[in-house]
Design a protein around this motif. Structure first.
Motif, short mmCIF file in Angstrom:
data_model
loop_
_atom_site.label_atom_id
_atom_site.label_comp_id
_atom_site.label_asym_id
_atom_site.label_seq_id
_atom_site.Cartn_x
_atom_site.Cartn_y
_atom_site.Cartn_z
N UNK A 83 -60.83 -2.58 -31.30
CA UNK A 83 -60.94 -3.27 -32.59
C UNK A 83 -61.42 -2.36 -33.71
N UNK A 84 -61.69 -1.08 -33.45
CA UNK A 84 -62.21 -0.17 -34.47
C UNK A 84 -61.18 0.88 -34.84
N UNK A 85 -60.82 0.90 -36.12
CA UNK A 85 -60.00 1.97 -36.67
C UNK A 85 -60.96 3.05 -37.15
N UNK A 86 -61.00 4.18 -36.43
CA UNK A 86 -61.93 5.25 -36.78
C UNK A 86 -61.35 6.06 -37.93
N UNK A 87 -62.08 6.12 -39.02
CA UNK A 87 -61.66 6.86 -40.20
C UNK A 87 -62.32 8.24 -40.19
N UNK A 88 -61.63 9.21 -40.75
CA UNK A 88 -62.22 10.54 -40.86
C UNK A 88 -63.30 10.52 -41.94
N UNK A 89 -64.55 10.63 -41.50
CA UNK A 89 -65.68 10.56 -42.42
C UNK A 89 -65.61 11.64 -43.48
N UNK A 90 -65.16 12.83 -43.11
CA UNK A 90 -65.19 13.97 -44.01
C UNK A 90 -64.13 13.85 -45.10
N UNK A 91 -62.99 13.21 -44.78
CA UNK A 91 -61.97 12.99 -45.80
C UNK A 91 -62.38 11.86 -46.74
N UNK A 92 -63.04 10.84 -46.19
CA UNK A 92 -63.39 9.68 -46.99
C UNK A 92 -64.63 9.89 -47.84
N UNK A 93 -65.62 10.64 -47.33
CA UNK A 93 -66.90 10.77 -48.03
C UNK A 93 -67.34 12.21 -48.24
N UNK A 94 -67.28 13.01 -47.17
CA UNK A 94 -67.75 14.38 -47.28
C UNK A 94 -69.25 14.47 -47.44
N UNK A 100 -58.88 12.22 -23.55
CA UNK A 100 -58.66 13.25 -24.56
C UNK A 100 -58.66 12.66 -25.96
N UNK A 101 -58.17 11.44 -26.09
CA UNK A 101 -58.18 10.80 -27.39
C UNK A 101 -59.60 10.62 -27.91
N UNK A 102 -60.55 10.37 -26.99
CA UNK A 102 -61.95 10.25 -27.40
C UNK A 102 -62.45 11.57 -27.99
N UNK A 103 -62.03 12.68 -27.40
CA UNK A 103 -62.43 13.98 -27.94
C UNK A 103 -61.75 14.23 -29.29
N UNK A 104 -60.52 13.71 -29.46
CA UNK A 104 -59.83 13.87 -30.74
C UNK A 104 -60.56 13.12 -31.86
N UNK A 105 -61.30 12.09 -31.50
CA UNK A 105 -62.03 11.30 -32.48
C UNK A 105 -63.28 12.04 -32.97
N UNK A 106 -63.88 12.85 -32.11
CA UNK A 106 -65.17 13.47 -32.44
C UNK A 106 -65.17 14.22 -33.77
N UNK A 107 -64.16 15.04 -34.10
CA UNK A 107 -64.19 15.75 -35.39
C UNK A 107 -64.19 14.82 -36.60
N UNK A 108 -63.84 13.54 -36.40
CA UNK A 108 -63.85 12.60 -37.52
C UNK A 108 -65.25 12.05 -37.78
#
Length: 656
Positions: free
Chosen positions: A30-41, A291-299
């Motif tokens: 149910x969670x769409x993980x957004x890239x924090x660095x693109x959205x806020x920095x 692996x998808x969980x690891x892909x989320x970490x940089x966000x």
């Protein structure tokens, strides 16, 4: 008929809890993980840093790559061995079974990688050696066949025992360019070398045996003079004796032996895949999800002890999301939920009644709506089947299409969401085609001789044209009204409301009133004057907003309405081709039994062709009327899809 409301969420948790949290959120989906660095920095949240990718990812990727490679090899072998005909390939569309699944426990990534590595070692011991042997057999077969094929151009009485490498002399087969043969013989004349022609290729190039002292350096000179060594052939013929004819017979026997062993190995691997394929695919899917969980970490963002997860959750699922987060972190978390700060950044998920949902696919093929726009799916769900049926316009074709769509829906549609939606679109389109076919008297064209309930398009095309243009006026009018609503209520842009939408709606309304006045009492009536006034006001607004280009835009707007005449063209095309097919069949009936057989072939083949081609045309033209004529009046698209972190795969299940 709505875009599902979302809530912007920030989740703060301890670093030792982030892995468990992401796994539980993935199961919930149910969670769409957004890239924090693109959205806020860093400007808004000072003191945070981007997480580093852990070492476990390298181990996981290595195991996944090796496991996926084995799975792909086994699957291809299984498909090759169990290859079936067209009918067998189509069976899954009408009689599908739900994929078998393998259940795994929810574990830390380290334990999953260890278990997967143990499974991989077991798999390599059971199938790895056979796969390796299979590749060796393929290479050996290729070498033998190349040598056997080459020897067809060598003199049959040539003794291959002369070839090989001795203590002092090397003798090998070469192919020499025809234009270099004389130069080669002349250059090597007087050298400690022997050149003898033993055959000729299909292109006329000489095949020669060239012998020279070992280590003499002549070999480089031979290549310079246009001779190319047949390395594979020389390797295969090494240590063999006898004439070319006897060696070819020997090679033919070896080729058959290799082929037999190759087929046995393939069948053994295919049987192994049938037994263990589901388990292998489940492990691959499990590791891909990890692996998808690891892909989320940089966000994410992190401090020395905490992680920040930023994303979006559907409004109706916020309560459940909070429960999952608190349960996964043992309450050691902070969850911040608020209304979207910027609607343009909100991901989009459509929410429609069950019977309309299949048509969301057609909207998504164009583009998802922006959060500030209207979801056009309900309008598409109404008009697309009508336009499809209008173009196909044959009750018999519609009945076949409906039966086919229903069979697919009850087959593959039960287990595949995309096939389910597509089959339901065809089902609705088929039903409407039956209705419109009955109204226009189309039953395999005029084959059954049933009179139309309304009008025959071949005898009265003008009526069909008027109805088609009427749909155009209605469809475009709805688009303009939706555009006015969006600009006024959602975007609060009065200028756009007046100069981009209202002006065209007034021209459309005024033109409609003029048409009605012309058919009823003439243009010079109160209704006609009203139409002229309304259309004139609309044209003034067009000129105010578009200047002189408004004149060209007006012509283009009229073209949009006239574009709906393609409904008439499609209707006549279907009826006309069916009429020709029936006429051709009737012409050959007088040839007796043979004539009836030919007539049957013409009828079946012709009507199948007509239904397929005009069915495809109906689908494409119905889409075009929506994408070009309708959407251009109010809809831009470009919405970002809601893509939650969720468990993917057909064969994997995880027990929390």
């Amino acid at each position: 008929m709505a875009i599902e409301p979302m809530r912007e969420v920030f989740v703060f948790c301890l670093d030792e809890k982030v892995s468990d949290l992401l796994k539980r959120v993935q199961l919930e989906g149910c969670l769409h993980v957004e890239d924090f660095w693109e959205a806020h920095g860093v400007e808004k949240f000072y003191g945070v840093k981007r997480p580093e990718v852990p070492q476990e990812l390298m181990k996981l990727t290595d195991v996944l790559t090796r496991l996926a490679r084995i799975e792909e090899s086994l699957r291809r072998i299984h498909e090759e061995v169990r290859s079936t005909g067209l009918l067998d390939a189509l069976k899954p569309m009408f009689k599908a079974e739900r994929p078998e699944t393998v259940e795994f426990e929810l574990k830390p990534t380290e334990e999953i990688v260890e278990d997967a590595n143990e499974f991989l070692e077991e798999l390599e011991s059971e199938a790895g050696e056979k796969l390796k042997r299979l590749n060796e057999l393929k290479d050996e077969l290729e070498r033998l066949e190349e040598a056997c094929s080459f020897l067809e151009y060598v003199e049959e009485d040539f003794n291959v025992s002369h070839l090989g490498e001795g203590p002092r002399v090397v003798a090998r087969l070469y192919t020499v360019r025809a234009d270099s043969w004389d130069d080669l013989v002349q250059e090597l004349d007087g050298e400690p070398a022997y050149v003898g022609k033993v055959g000729e290729t299909e292109d006329g190039d000489p095949i020669a045996v060239i012998a020279f002292p070992k280590g003499s350096g002549i070999e480089s000179e031979i290549r310079r003079l246009g001779a190319m060594e047949e390395e594979v052939v020389n390797e295969v013929l090494e240590d063999r004796e006898g004439s070319v004819q006897s060696v070819r017979e020997e090679l033919a026997e070896e080729i058959e032996e290799v082929k037999d062993e190759l087929e046995r190995t393939k069948h053994e691997l295919a049987e192994f895949y049938e037994e263990r394929g589901t388990e292998i695919r489940a492990w691959v899917e499990l590791l891909e999800n990890e692996r998808e969980l690891f892909d989320v970490l940089p966000k994410l963002a992190m401090t020395d002890r905490t992680y920040l997860i930023y994303g979006w959750v559907p409004e109706e699922e916020v309560g459940r999301f909070k429960e999952v987060v608190k349960e996964a972190t043992d309450g050691l978390c902070e969850i911040v939920v608020h209304e979207p700060s910027d609607l343009e950044n909100m991901p989009v998920r459509l929410r429609n009644p069950r019977f309309i949902q299949p048509f969301e696919t057609l909207v998504e093929m164009f583009s998802l709506p922006k959060p500030t726009e209207i979801d056009p799916t309900p309008i598409v769900a109404i008009f697309f089947p009508i336009y499809f049926g209008f173009i196909l316009t044959d009750a018999a074709y519609g009945a076949i299409l409906t039966a086919l769509a229903a069979a697919i829906r009850m087959g593959a549609g039960r287990v595949d969401e995309s096939i389910r939606k597509f089959s339901e679109i065809l089902l609705y389109a088929g039903i409407v085609t039956i209705i419109l076919g009955a109204l226009t008297g189309g039953y395999f064209g005029n084959l059954l001789g049933i009179k139309p309930l309304w009008v025959d398009p071949m005898k009265d095309p003008i009526t069909i044209l008027i109805v088609a243009l009427g749909f155009g006026v209605l469809h475009v009018g709805i688009g303009l009204m939706l555009g006015m609503y969006v600009s006024l209520r959602k975007q609060r842009d009065m200028r756009s409301f007046m100069l981009d939408y209202l002006c065209w709606f007034l021209i459309l309304l005024g033109g409609l009133l003029l048409a009605v006045a012309y058919k009823t009492g003439g243009i010079y009536t109160p209704l006609g004057y009203a139409g002229i006034a309304i259309a004139g006001l609309g044209f003034v607004l067009v000129l105010a907003g578009h200047k002189l280009l408004g004149v060209l835009d007006t012509i283009g707007f009229m073209g949009d309405i006239l574009s709906y005449s393609r409904l008439l063209a499609g209707c006549l095309s279907t009826a006309g081709i069916a009429l020709v097919v029936n006429l051709l069949a009737k012409m050959v009936e007088g040839l007796g039994v043979v004539g009836y057989v030919i007539a049957g072939i013409i009828l079946i083949g012709g009507h199948l062709f007509n239904m397929a081609m005009n069915g495809l045309g109906a689908f494409v033209h119905s889409l075009r009327l929506h994408y070009v004529e309708f959407f251009s009046k109010f809809y831009e698209g470009g919405g970002k899809p809601f893509e939650p972190l969720e468990l993917k795969g057909e064969h994997v299940e995880i027990r929390a």
